[in-house]
Design a protein around this motif. Structure first.
Motif, mmCIF file in Angstrom:
data_model
loop_
_atom_site.group_PDB
_atom_site.id
_atom_site.type_symbol
_atom_site.label_atom_id
_atom_site.label_comp_id
_atom_site.label_asym_id
_atom_site.label_seq_id
_atom_site.Cartn_x
_atom_site.Cartn_y
_atom_site.Cartn_z
ATOM 1 N N ILE A 96 48.213 46.003 47.549
ATOM 2 C CA ILE A 96 48.108 44.623 47.048
ATOM 3 C C ILE A 96 46.883 44.520 46.136
ATOM 4 O O ILE A 96 45.754 44.751 46.567
ATOM 5 N N THR A 97 47.138 44.213 44.854
ATOM 6 C CA THR A 97 46.041 44.134 43.892
ATOM 7 C C THR A 97 45.248 42.851 44.119
ATOM 8 O O THR A 97 45.797 41.753 44.059
ATOM 9 N N LYS A 98 43.947 43.003 44.383
ATOM 10 C CA LYS A 98 43.140 41.856 44.777
ATOM 11 C C LYS A 98 42.001 41.528 43.812
ATOM 12 O O LYS A 98 41.630 40.383 43.625
ATOM 13 N N LEU A 99 41.425 42.606 43.245
ATOM 14 C CA LEU A 99 40.102 42.419 42.630
ATOM 15 C C LEU A 99 39.973 43.200 41.338
ATOM 16 O O LEU A 99 40.490 44.320 41.207
ATOM 17 N N LEU A 100 39.256 42.600 40.401
ATOM 18 C CA LEU A 100 38.858 43.288 39.173
ATOM 19 C C LEU A 100 37.351 43.504 39.288
ATOM 20 O O LEU A 100 36.597 42.547 39.476
ATOM 21 N N SER A 101 36.928 44.769 39.213
ATOM 22 C CA SER A 101 35.507 45.079 39.368
ATOM 23 C C SER A 101 34.952 45.503 38.010
ATOM 24 O O SER A 101 35.334 46.530 37.465
ATOM 25 N N PHE B 69 33.768 38.042 29.288
ATOM 26 C CA PHE B 69 33.826 37.516 30.654
ATOM 27 C C PHE B 69 34.609 36.209 30.721
ATOM 28 O O PHE B 69 35.313 35.956 31.705
ATOM 29 N N SER B 70 34.509 35.400 29.674
ATOM 30 C CA SER B 70 35.302 34.159 29.700
ATOM 31 C C SER B 70 36.788 34.511 29.605
ATOM 32 O O SER B 70 37.626 33.903 30.288
ATOM 33 N N GLU B 71 37.131 35.514 28.805
ATOM 34 C CA GLU B 71 38.538 35.957 28.743
ATOM 35 C C GLU B 71 38.977 36.580 30.069
ATOM 36 O O GLU B 71 40.102 36.366 30.526
ATOM 37 N N ALA B 72 38.067 37.364 30.667
ATOM 38 C CA ALA B 72 38.390 38.021 31.941
ATOM 39 C C ALA B 72 38.696 36.977 33.012
ATOM 40 O O ALA B 72 39.598 37.165 33.838
ATOM 41 N N CYS C 46 27.485 34.218 35.437
ATOM 42 C CA CYS C 46 28.025 34.123 36.797
ATOM 43 C C CYS C 46 29.147 33.093 36.906
ATOM 44 O O CYS C 46 29.983 33.175 37.802
ATOM 45 N N GLN C 47 29.188 32.125 35.979
ATOM 46 C CA GLN C 47 30.258 31.118 36.038
ATOM 47 C C GLN C 47 31.643 31.761 35.899
ATOM 48 O O GLN C 47 32.640 31.168 36.288
ATOM 49 N N TYR C 48 31.695 32.968 35.332
ATOM 50 C CA TYR C 48 32.987 33.603 35.073
ATOM 51 C C TYR C 48 33.426 34.567 36.175
ATOM 52 O O TYR C 48 34.504 35.147 36.095
ATOM 53 N N VAL C 49 32.545 34.827 37.148
ATOM 54 C CA VAL C 49 32.892 35.832 38.166
ATOM 55 C C VAL C 49 32.791 35.229 39.564
ATOM 56 O O VAL C 49 32.227 34.139 39.745
#
Ligand code: PLP
Length: 336
Positions: free
Chosen positions: A129-134, A149-152, A185-188
């Protein structure tokens, strides 16, 4: 010795040692250490997250983050060359049965969204199960811009993924682009920040995220042996670094550019213009990199040997050292 192997070699200054000596402490596993509590609150405020937690190292920080985001049989997508995949002894897989899904890192240091999309698993019993983008910033001295990061964030929301940012050297990246910690940090969903590199503490990293996330990560930190007691000594060093060693990162960056500039004239070196505190130099095949390292060592300059050099500037290297180093490298090249 002028040591370019890494910014981890930096030693605490007498002022930092004094701050550590003066630390008011308590038992942090009981939540009693006032210096830790104050510093964690400061980091939460700076990052714009609800909570923060000190950890012994960046590796421990990433491990706590990966295990807090993902459970057994769940996976994180990560760059093949990123620290959270390649340089942490497979911790998330070994200790958490978390499945890594590494993908190619672009020359910019970014992961392409098309590549990420291609490995996201559909909901099917065959798949993890794909959960996270690191993600990672800076990566090998390269700064990943805010727009990425805003696109991510938009991409991750579309696919129901959380984002962890390995920001071991995030303050180098932020210094280079002139934005604040909370802006990125607002993007992650979580960020890990190292203090034992360019910020000069003897140890310590910080993991920031939501209160629920940090509560989960705290239990994992205990499980992996990272619950420390009078940790205020570590917190005070990091607090001191925030006050004194952030703004001066631009000195390290300027020193890196100076070193690169002084060495570009040589036709035996291919020097890449640095964006932060790392100068990458490819040696011409005619030069024996191991021998160059030995010659430099005899002149008081320590580098990691090889044909592809990474010279890291930091708070224990000043501009005079840079000029001496460039001159010495040029002299040594004549002998090779
Ligand atoms: C150094 C580093 C870490 C881990 O730090 P340690 O404190 O050495 O465990 C994690 N991520 C990146 C990108 C790093 O450069």
């Amino acid at each position: 010795m002028i040591d370019y192997r890494s910014d981890t070699v930096t030693k605490p200054t007498p002022e930092m040692m004094q701050a550590m000596l003066n630390a008011e402490v308590g038992d942090d596993v009981y939540g009693d250490d006032p210096s830790v509590n104050a510093f964690e609150a400061r980091m939460a405020k700076l990052s714009g997250f609800q909570a923060a937690m000190i950890v012994c190292s960046g590796t421990q920080s990433n491990l706590c983050a990966l295990l807090a985001h993902c459970g057994r049989g769940e996976e994180y997508i990560v760059g093949q060359g990123y620290h959270a995949y390649l340089y942490e002894a497979g911790g998330a897989a070994v200790l958490g049965s978390v499945v890594p899904q590494p993908i190619k890192v672009q020359s910019s240091g970014e992961l392409s969204f098309a590549d990420i999309a291609a490995v996201i698993k559909e909901d099917d019993q065959h798949f993890a199960i794909t959960k996270l983008l690191s993600l990672e910033n800076s990566y090998c001295g390269k700064v990943i811009p805010m727009e990425y990061f805003s696109e991510a964030r938009i991409f991750a929301d579309q696919h129901g993924l959380a984002i962890h940012l390995d920001g071991a050297r995030i303050f180098n990246a932020l210094t280079a682009i002139g934005v604040e910690l909370k802006d990125i940090c607002q993007y992650v969903d979580s960020i890990s920040v190292c203090f034992s590199k360019g910020l000069g503490t003897p140890m310590g990293s910080v993991l920031c995220g939501s209160s629920d996330f940090i509560a989960k990560a705290r239990r994992i930190r205990k499980m992996v042996g990272g619950g420390t007691r009078q940790a205020g000594i570590m917190a005070k060093a990091m607090d001191h670094a925030l006050d004194h060693n952030i703004e001066r990162l631009q000195v390290d960056h300027a020193n890196a550019v100076l070193l690169a500039d002084l060495l570009t004239e040589s036709d035996k070196l291919k020097v890449i213009t640095p964006q932060t505190n790392m100068v990458y130099i490819d040696l011409d095949d005619s030069i024996d990199g191991d021998l160059l390292a030995k010659l430099l060592l005899a002149e008081g300059i320590q580098i990691s040997a090889g044909q592809n050099l990474r010279l890291v500037t930091h708070l224990d290297i000043n501009t005079a050292d840079i000029i001496y180093t460039a001159d010495t490298i040029k002299e040594c090249l004549k002998l090779l």
